[in-house]
Write an enzyme that holds these catalytic residues in place. Structure first.
Site, mmCIF file in Angstrom:
data_model
loop_
_atom_site.group_PDB
_atom_site.id
_atom_site.type_symbol
_atom_site.label_atom_id
_atom_site.label_comp_id
_atom_site.label_asym_id
_atom_site.label_seq_id
_atom_site.Cartn_x
_atom_site.Cartn_y
_atom_site.Cartn_z
ATOM 1 N N GLU A 185 0.830 -1.214 0.000
ATOM 2 C CA GLU A 185 0.000 0.000 0.000
ATOM 3 C C GLU A 185 0.861 1.260 0.000
ATOM 4 O OE1 GLU A 185 -3.281 -0.227 2.723
ATOM 5 O OE2 GLU A 185 -3.684 -2.310 2.190
ATOM 6 N N GLU A 516 -7.150 -6.734 -2.609
ATOM 7 C CA GLU A 516 -6.777 -5.320 -2.567
ATOM 8 C C GLU A 516 -5.291 -5.230 -2.948
ATOM 9 O OE1 GLU A 516 -6.104 -3.491 1.215
ATOM 10 O OE2 GLU A 516 -7.161 -1.699 0.629
ATOM 11 N N GLU A 522 -9.621 3.811 -0.227
ATOM 12 C CA GLU A 522 -9.560 4.219 1.185
ATOM 13 C C GLU A 522 -8.509 5.311 1.408
ATOM 14 O OE1 GLU A 522 -8.639 0.684 3.439
ATOM 15 O OE2 GLU A 522 -6.596 0.597 2.688
HETATM 16 C C1 NOJ Z 1 -8.295 -2.172 5.595
HETATM 17 C C2 NOJ Z 1 -9.156 -2.502 4.428
HETATM 18 O O1 NOJ Z 1 -8.484 -2.229 3.226
HETATM 19 C C3 NOJ Z 1 -10.421 -1.710 4.544
HETATM 20 O O2 NOJ Z 1 -11.212 -1.894 3.399
HETATM 21 C C4 NOJ Z 1 -11.141 -2.132 5.798
HETATM 22 O O3 NOJ Z 1 -12.285 -1.343 5.954
HETATM 23 C C5 NOJ Z 1 -10.256 -1.968 7.025
HETATM 24 N N1 NOJ Z 1 -8.983 -2.556 6.808
HETATM 25 C C6 NOJ Z 1 -10.869 -2.586 8.267
HETATM 26 O O4 NOJ Z 1 -10.892 -3.975 8.146
HETATM 27 CA CA CA Z 2 -6.012 -1.866 2.979
#
Ligand code: NOJ
Ligand code: CA
Length: 727
Positions: A185, A516, A522
């Site tokens: 990430e 992911e 996010e």
């Molecule tokens: C990281 C994840 O990428 C996200 O989508 C999720 O809401 C949070 N962790 C909590 O599990």
């Molecule tokens: Ca994540």
């Protein structure tokens, strides 16, 4: 679905070896140098043994060097290495040309066409230990791997390091993220290979960086490069199973990259027992960027699935109780206000904060919205106990995956969703505690089966348990596959977050439908994503498999929520639409809050219409870091969707509609950035127009700064076409 399965089986049986074993010799006669070419002859791979019996390979494309002579071999723990002292004792070549059908994918039919060279190498001085190196040369690149046949003098071994080299021919432009054993990430940096060391500290200093590699200058794969003379080169791996993930060490002076495996808790890099093999090392290459995106090489190098019934594996378009945790400030995963909570505490005694998101009532609203607009599922995060104290303490027992919070009624929601034809998507955040998850796995999946759930989003935020293991190590690689395999027994589809980046193993474990494993939406609510991020991802992260990017944010200015955040989603609204086409995944989320979709019903129509599974894909134009325009034909339908995106530069997308059947007219609905649109000033300015298109039509459509274009193309009746202009 069953039909499709039968088809793929019979296709598999039809596999034809066009030309097999045309060169097999006894050891004394075997030449140490061997050359094979791709079926179209553009690629040439040469294998040879250099002085001291060191294996080496080189690769050229249309006579330009791609990989200059590069060594191959492995260093072992406590045993003589598998790096030198070899003689070539056998070689075999074969050509393969067949097709197969993925259960879901970018294309209905995939051609698997390559020339193969299998070299057997013997270490005479090491009790005749043998390894084999198998090369497959496709038109779009090369895959090779080490194989370790069963033999008297090599049964068990521990890898100290794999020393596969990729000697690049120059100081290429490269789109890279820093090496890290635990996370992908990161934001991408674009530079020359020779500039990586200068830039890596800045690139590493970032949210979520976990174990940036300190022992060497290293970057992650898929690694995307472009040479000065216009070659696009992508290095990654395929079929990562029972082995740690590969990072790449970088030598900036010689432009040599070399494998750097993820260590385990005691510093070892893989435990193998013969017979065994490594994952494939892949080099996808072309003089056209679009060919890199169209490549199926990584999928082709993975094994077909052994699952007997795959009829339950289906594309999923979903919404979720999710984005509101990131932006709206009104809700949280946790139910209670306490922070020091244990799993076996009585959670009904917690002090409710009043801001818990996963309440029965709130989930019902999402279910209603999903039902009204044709979504398959609603993801619900924060439904189960443990969120008060889930992160950062390296705790083993955080979640049990079966106990809901007091305000989340599993049975009531089961019925409510089922009556409306919607599934609730399970969420299993493990907080990195894979041991805890494995112990509870059957109970967790049985709970899902009992309550009507058929898909789960898993998550591995934080440091891994077993302590000292890494997200990308062999132990965890085996864990993810164990989870997918076990889920299949319960007919459950898996979407993993924070797992090792994909390498095409979803062909073998097709219920592991998406991942992911990169920066997704996010981050737009945290540090933000650069406008070029999503023009890079298809060339990097997506080379290995589908991404749960979670697109579809319409309310991009997050100050709108009045929470004090001045963060922005760095795109226009239309670019968010285009992602449904440019970011392939059979699992796609419409991530924004339902009320934001209600504010823009005409633009929302595109998200409702767009397909998630495809008969065909046409990469129309692309340049990493700049722009991507892709057209796709919906699976089993005469419908096409086009998505074009640009980085921060205003650009024109060029769409030639020659992918349409000839001689027919269709209605194209074009979703375009407004003339005055830009991601940072006016992201919600867009216009929608309908025109008639044929296979001869051409469109030049301006995209705003970090904007895009999205087009749906459908058949229309005479009445529907009446009055519409031809493009
Ligand atoms: C990281 C994840 O990428 C996200 O989508 C999720 O809401 C949070 N962790 C909590 O599990
Ligand atoms: Ca994540």
């Amino acid at each position: 679905m069953i039909m499709r399965f039968k088809n793929s089986l019979s296709l598999h049986n039809q596999t034809k070896l066009l030309l097999a074993l045309f060169f097999t010799c006894a050891s004394v006669l075997v030449a140490s140098a061997q050359t094979i070419t791709s079926p179209d002859k553009n690629l040439t791979l040469k294998f040879e043994l250099t002085a001291n019996g060191v294996p080496s390979y080189q690769l050229s494309f249309k006579n330009k060097p791609v990989i200059k002579p590069s060594k191959l071999g492995l260093e072992l723990n406590g045993l003589p290495s598998l790096m030198e002292g070899f003689t070539v004792t056998n070689t075999e070549q074969q050509s393969v040309d067949n097709t197969w059908e993925p259960i879901m994918g970018e294309q209905k039919t995939i051609r698997n066409n390559y020339n193969e060279l299998l070299v057997t190498l013997t270490q005479k001085e090491q009790q005749d230990r043998q390894i084999q190196i198998r090369f497959r040369v496709f038109n779009d690149g090369v895959g090779f791997r080490y194989e370790f046949p069963k033999q008297e003098n090599l049964k068990y071994f521990i890898i100290k390091e794999e020393h596969t080299e990729f000697n690049l021919a120059g100081d290429h432009k490269i789109w890279w993220i820093p090496g890290d054993y635990d996370t992908n990430e990161y934001a991408y940096t674009t530079s020359k290979i020779s500039e990586i060391s200068q830039l890596i500290e800045k690139a590493t200093h970032d949210v979520h960086a976990q174990h940036p590699i300190k022992s060497a200058l290293a970057i992650q794969t898929p690694s995307m490069m472009k040479s000065n003379d216009g070659l696009y080169i992508n290095i990654h791996e395929a079929a990562l199973i029972n082995y740690p993930a590969m990072q790449l060490n970088v030598d900036e002076k010689t432009f040599r990259m070399s494998s750097h495996l993820t260590p385990d808790a005691v510093g070892n890099k893989g435990y193998l027992q013969t017979d065994a093999q490594t994952p494939w090392r892949t080099v996808v290459v072309s003089d056209k960027a679009t060919d890199i995106l169209a490549s199926n090489l990584i999928l082709n190098l993975n094994e077909p699935t052994k699952y007997k019934d795959v009829s339950w594996i289906k594309p999923v378009k979903y919404i979720g109780v999710w984005w509101e945790y990131f932006v709206a400030g009104k809700s949280t995963w946790a139910y209670g206000t306490e922070t020091n909570v244990k799993l076996d505490d009585d959670h009904t005694q917690l002090t409710p904060s009043g801001r818990h998101g996963a309440t029965t009532e709130n989930v019902k609203k999402y279910v209603d919205f999903a039902a009204e607009h044709g979504f398959d599922a609603v993801l619900v995060e924060g439904w189960n106990v443990g969120w008060e104290d889930w992160f950062g303490n390296w705790k083993e027992e955080v979640f049990d995956f079966v106990t809901p919070y007091p305000d989340f009624n599993v049975k009531e929601l089961k019925k409510y969703a089922a009556d409306k034809g919607v599934r609730i998507m399970m969420h299993h955040e493990t907080s990195g505690s894979a041991t805890n998850y494995e112990r509870r796995l059957h109970g967790a999946f049985q709970f899902m089966a009992d309550n009507g759930y058929n898909s789960v989003k898993t998550g591995y935020v934080g440091k891994i348990i077993p302590r000292g293991e890494h997200h990308d190590g062999q132990w965890m690689v085996n864990h993810y596959i164990h989870v997918a395999n076990t889920a299949a027994k319960y007919k459950i589809m898996v979407n993993s977050h924070e797992a090792v980046r994909p390498t095409g193993v979803h062909r073998t474990f097709p219920n592991w439908i998406a991942q992911e494993s990169a920066r997704g939406t996010e981050f737009e609510s945290m540090s933000g994503l650069a406008p070029d991020h999503t023009t890079i991802l298809p060339f990097t992260r997506l080379m290995g498999g589908p991404m749960d990017y979670t697109p579809g944010i319409f309310q991009t200015d997050l100050s709108y929520y009045g929470t004090g955040s001045d963060q922005r989603v760095n795109t226009t609204l239309v670019k968010q639409l285009a992602y449904y086409v440019t970011m392939y995944s059979p699992l796609q989320m419409a991530a924004d809050l339902p009320e934001n979709y209600e504010r823009f019903p005409d633009a929302f129509q595109f998200i409702k219409d767009v397909a998630v599974d495809w008969d065909n894909t046409y990469v129309l134009e692309a340049e990493p870091g700049d722009y991507v325009t892709i057209a796709r034909k919906a699976k089993g339908k005469n419908e096409w969707y086009v998505g074009g995106i640009t980085d921060e530069k205003v650009r024109t997308a060029n769409v030639s509609f020659d992918f349409l059947p000839k001689g027919k007219s269709y209605i194209a609905t074009i979703y375009a950035d407004g003339k005055d649109a830009s991601y940072n000033e006016n992201p919600q300015s867009y216009n929608i127009r309908k025109v008639i298109v044929t296979s001869k039509s051409k469109l030049k459509q301006q995209m705003a700064s970090s904007g895009g274009v999205a087009i749906s193309i459908k058949e229309g009746s005479k009445a529907e076409m009446k009055g519409l202009k031809k493009l």
